[in-house]
Design a protein around this motif. Sequence first.
Motif, PDB file in Angstrom:
ATOM      1  N   GLN A 187       0.872  -1.314  -0.120  1.00 46.81           N
ATOM      2  CA  GLN A 187       0.061   0.018  -0.011  1.00 46.81           C
ATOM      3  C   GLN A 187       0.876   1.410  -0.055  1.00 46.81           C
ATOM      4  O   GLN A 187       0.387   2.499   0.234  1.00 46.81           O
ATOM      5  N   GLU A 188       2.055   1.021  -0.180  1.00 45.84           N
ATOM      6  CA  GLU A 188       3.062   2.278  -0.159  1.00 45.84           C
ATOM      7  C   GLU A 188       2.706   3.111  -1.365  1.00 45.84           C
ATOM      8  O   GLU A 188       2.479   2.748  -2.472  1.00 45.84           O
ATOM      9  N   THR A 189       2.682   4.632  -1.244  1.00 47.84           N
ATOM     10  CA  THR A 189       2.393   5.362  -2.369  1.00 47.84           C
ATOM     11  C   THR A 189       3.500   5.417  -3.266  1.00 47.84           C
ATOM     12  O   THR A 189       4.652   5.665  -2.737  1.00 47.84           O
ATOM     13  N   LEU A 190       3.235   5.240  -4.670  1.00 43.37           N
ATOM     14  CA  LEU A 190       4.533   5.508  -5.644  1.00 43.37           C
ATOM     15  C   LEU A 190       4.404   6.578  -6.371  1.00 43.37           C
ATOM     16  O   LEU A 190       5.313   7.158  -7.055  1.00 43.37           O
ATOM     17  N   PHE A 191       3.084   6.985  -6.821  1.00 48.13           N
ATOM     18  CA  PHE A 191       2.542   8.167  -7.409  1.00 48.13           C
ATOM     19  C   PHE A 191       1.376   8.781  -7.180  1.00 48.13           C
ATOM     20  O   PHE A 191       0.497   8.082  -6.745  1.00 48.13           O
ATOM     21  N   LYS A 192       1.544  10.198  -7.396  1.00 45.03           N
ATOM     22  CA  LYS A 192       0.244  11.057  -7.155  1.00 45.03           C
ATOM     23  C   LYS A 192       0.198  11.890  -8.063  1.00 45.03           C
ATOM     24  O   LYS A 192       1.249  12.479  -8.740  1.00 45.03           O
ATOM     25  N   GLY A 193      -0.961  11.999  -8.853  1.00 37.14           N
ATOM     26  CA  GLY A 193      -1.182  13.078 -10.131  1.00 37.14           C
ATOM     27  C   GLY A 193      -2.211  13.889 -10.005  1.00 37.14           C
ATOM     28  O   GLY A 193      -3.373  13.358  -9.639  1.00 37.14           O
ATOM     29  N   VAL A 194      -2.348  15.075 -10.452  1.00 37.74           N
ATOM     30  CA  VAL A 194      -3.518  15.806 -10.453  1.00 37.74           C
ATOM     31  C   VAL A 194      -3.363  16.618 -11.940  1.00 37.74           C
ATOM     32  O   VAL A 194      -2.524  17.060 -12.579  1.00 37.74           O
TER      33      VAL A 194
END
Length: 238
Positions: A187-194
């Motif tokens: 569940q580790e965050t690898l990527f976030k985008g907007v």
Amino acid sequence: MAVTFPGTESMQRTGSIKLIAIAVACGILAGCAGRTLKPEEQSGYLKDYSDVTETLDANGRAVYRYISPKLDREHYNAVLIEPTVYYPKPEPTEQLTRATMDEIAAYLDNSLRLTIGEKVKVVDKPGPGVVRLNVAITALVPEKKGLAPYQFIPIAFVVAMGTRAVAGQPEEARLVIESRGTDSVSQETLFKGVRIGTGDSLKKVEGKRVVALEDVKPLIDKWARGVSAEVTELAKAR
């Protein structure tokens, strides 16, 4: 006396032009890099936006994203695409029906599967080496409207406004797609985008009594291509 070989001046001019172009590009990137989303620009879907900063995508468009410094692309070889959601959850209106909202979400899901699947294996179960992709359609209202996020229905409000002008000034309502890629096991965050769609992206819905999927397809197609390009950077090609 300096000796000038044939074509040297042309090569020098070309080199100078290239250097100028690089300098301009660097200036643009410097102007964009580091900007974070203001509190009023955050829907809350991603929870933490402090590390999501502005940059330019491959087509020179401004986007906001975060990529974990721990990400090792060689560790991932597949993507699990969760169904698209709306955030906050909207209620249907006469102009934007529940059926149309479902069609829009389903169309985006299918577009993501097709575009991502061209380069990376798409699976339907979590597991080692699998990136889980969550996507939400959110929205923002013009600052001059003075509304807090809880005071409007995001997508219905934006589509209802379209690109309508108020008091001689164009409304800048924005439809937004937010995405998050995580390790499907840890569940580790690898990527976030907007990504934000404005102006011409919503022109077709202006003044329409009822909005149809066809009216927003161009924007959705653009979103899908953009998200896919980013997601395929997280995993090895098939």
